[in-house]
Design a protein around this motif. Structure first.
Motif, PDB file in Angstrom:
ATOM      1  N   GLU A  77      -5.455  -8.595   7.333  1.00 25.41           N
ATOM      2  CA  GLU A  77      -6.701  -8.347   8.062  1.00 25.41           C
ATOM      3  C   GLU A  77      -7.630  -7.433   7.278  1.00 25.41           C
ATOM      4  OE1 GLU A  77      -8.179  -6.562  12.399  1.00 25.41           O
ATOM      5  OE2 GLU A  77      -6.034  -6.710  11.902  1.00 25.41           O
ATOM      6  N   ALA A  78      -7.071  -6.392   6.670  1.00 25.61           N
ATOM      7  CA  ALA A  78      -7.882  -5.471   5.878  1.00 25.61           C
ATOM      8  C   ALA A  78      -8.487  -6.172   4.673  1.00 25.61           C
ATOM      9  CB  ALA A  78      -7.030  -4.275   5.433  1.00 25.61           C
ATOM     10  N   ILE A  82     -12.572  -6.680   3.881  1.00 22.25           N
ATOM     11  CA  ILE A  82     -13.171  -6.185   2.648  1.00 22.25           C
ATOM     12  C   ILE A  82     -13.792  -7.329   1.861  1.00 22.25           C
ATOM     13  CG2 ILE A  82     -12.664  -5.092   0.432  1.00 22.25           C
ATOM     14  CD1 ILE A  82     -10.554  -3.436   1.852  1.00 22.25           C
ATOM     15  N   THR A  83     -13.140  -8.496   1.855  1.00 21.19           N
ATOM     16  CA  THR A  83     -13.693  -9.655   1.157  1.00 21.19           C
ATOM     17  C   THR A  83     -15.039 -10.059   1.746  1.00 21.19           C
ATOM     18  OG1 THR A  83     -11.464 -10.449   0.644  1.00 21.19           O
ATOM     19  CG2 THR A  83     -13.262 -12.044   0.473  1.00 21.19           C
ATOM     20  N   GLU A  84     -15.129 -10.072   3.081  1.00 16.72           N
ATOM     21  CA  GLU A  84     -16.393 -10.401   3.737  1.00 16.72           C
ATOM     22  C   GLU A  84     -17.462  -9.367   3.395  1.00 16.72           C
ATOM     23  OE1 GLU A  84     -17.288 -13.051   5.464  1.00 16.72           O
ATOM     24  OE2 GLU A  84     -15.329 -13.939   5.039  1.00 16.72           O
ATOM     25  N   ARG A  85     -17.049  -8.107   3.328  1.00 17.87           N
ATOM     26  CA  ARG A  85     -17.998  -7.048   2.992  1.00 17.87           C
ATOM     27  C   ARG A  85     -18.530  -7.220   1.571  1.00 17.87           C
ATOM     28  NH1 ARG A  85     -18.755  -1.648   4.454  1.00 17.87           N
ATOM     29  NH2 ARG A  85     -20.613  -0.931   3.365  1.00 17.87           N
ATOM     30  N   ILE A  86     -17.662  -7.595   0.656  1.00 17.75           N
ATOM     31  CA  ILE A  86     -18.080  -7.793  -0.729  1.00 17.75           C
ATOM     32  C   ILE A  86     -19.071  -8.958  -0.824  1.00 17.75           C
ATOM     33  CG2 ILE A  86     -17.279  -8.496  -3.013  1.00 17.75           C
ATOM     34  CD1 ILE A  86     -14.753  -6.908  -2.531  1.00 17.75           C
ATOM     35  N   LYS A  87     -18.838 -10.025  -0.055  1.00 19.25           N
ATOM     36  CA  LYS A  87     -19.759 -11.163  -0.052  1.00 19.25           C
ATOM     37  C   LYS A  87     -21.141 -10.740   0.438  1.00 19.25           C
ATOM     38  CE  LYS A  87     -16.249 -14.776   0.618  1.00 19.25           C
ATOM     39  NZ  LYS A  87     -15.733 -15.838   1.537  1.00 19.25           N
ATOM     40  N   GLU A  88     -21.159  -9.900   1.471  1.00 19.81           N
ATOM     41  CA  GLU A  88     -22.435  -9.418   1.982  1.00 19.81           C
ATOM     42  C   GLU A  88     -23.151  -8.552   0.949  1.00 19.81           C
ATOM     43  OE1 GLU A  88     -21.632  -7.373   5.570  1.00 19.81           O
ATOM     44  OE2 GLU A  88     -20.931  -9.142   6.672  1.00 19.81           O
ATOM     45  N   GLU A  89     -22.376  -7.739   0.242  1.00 18.10           N
ATOM     46  CA  GLU A  89     -22.968  -6.888  -0.781  1.00 18.10           C
ATOM     47  C   GLU A  89     -23.545  -7.720  -1.930  1.00 18.10           C
ATOM     48  OE1 GLU A  89     -23.371  -3.603  -1.022  1.00 18.10           O
ATOM     49  OE2 GLU A  89     -22.485  -3.112   0.925  1.00 18.10           O
ATOM     50  N   MET A  90     -22.851  -8.780  -2.283  1.00 21.33           N
ATOM     51  CA  MET A  90     -23.315  -9.636  -3.369  1.00 21.33           C
ATOM     52  C   MET A  90     -24.645 -10.304  -3.019  1.00 21.33           C
ATOM     53  SD  MET A  90     -21.204  -9.360  -5.869  1.00 21.33           S
ATOM     54  CE  MET A  90     -21.618 -10.808  -6.855  1.00 21.33           C
TER      55      MET A  90
END
Length: 220
Positions: A77-78, A82-90
């Motif tokens: 889950e963590a 974090i993966t979704e957060r990185i996609k948003e940052e990109m």
């Protein structure tokens, strides 16, 4: 990468000040703690550090008390979050972070540098000195403690720290500077025997911590 880490550190410093203020309601305090742990986990990921798995309240899971299946699900889950957060940052990396610049300019932080040259107090045993900033009107400590272990012979316990006892109290905002008074308080804890008159080592106990005194400097 430097700008990315700088932005995260600014967020963490601001949130840390809010946590230390002790003014947040319980629900907002819980939400802010979750934001802090989420930001830390995200920073560890982009810096290629170890991922820390936590429970719903943001506490680190104890592998000795948590089943392997639960650890796996928490880790999965963590990782997904974090993966979704990185996609948003990109997606938004090409957009300048005006919010961070505005926050840095509108909410400046200040620091207080303290250099402890000597400690003079007739105790006869070892002592622990706890230094902190104190608001006398609100009767509350507004900083973390700086600990100095002082020996019975009049020198720091760590002799290599002699003439090198320095601390910086950070994250002081404009709100702190506007306080009527701020004290630099030193709390003294005696470490040793129950009674200083005991001379027979077979009779007295050692290593007892007892409050001994307190002193302060106003308008630091």
């Amino acid at each position: 990468r430097f700008q990315q880490v700088q932005s995260m550190m600014c967020d963490l410093m601001e949130w840390r000040s809010q946590l230390l203020s002790g003014t947040l309601p319980k629900d907002e305090l819980k939400e802010l703690k979750q934001k802090v742990t989420s930001k830390i986990d995200y920073g560890n990921k982009i810096l290629e550090l170890d991922l820390i798995v936590r429970d719903e309240d943001g506490n680190i899971l104890d592998p000795d008390k948590t089943s392997v299946i639960s650890l796996f699900h928490a880790h999965e889950e963590a990782t997904n979050k974090i993966t979704e957060r990185i996609k948003e940052e990109m997606k938004s990396k090409d957009q300048p972070d005006y919010a961070s610049y505005s926050r840095m300019s509108s909410s400046p932080t200040h620091s207080l540098y303290v250099f402890v040259r000597n400690f003079v107090c007739r105790i006869g045993e070892d002592a622990e000195l706890f230094m902190s900033l104190y608001d006398p009107q609100k009767l509350t400590i507004i900083s973390e403690n700086y600990l100095v272990r002082w020996g019975s012979r009049g020198f720091p316990k760590e002799i290599d720290m002699l003439n090198n006892l320095k601390v910086v109290f950070t994250d002081l905002g404009n709100k702190d500077l506007s306080r009527d008074k701020i004290y630099l308080v030193c709390q003294i804890v005696r470490v040793g025997r129950m009674d200083l008159r005991d001379s027979n080592s077979k009779k007295y106990t050692q290593g007892l911590r007892r409050p001994f005194g307190v002193a302060g400097i106003a308008d630091v």
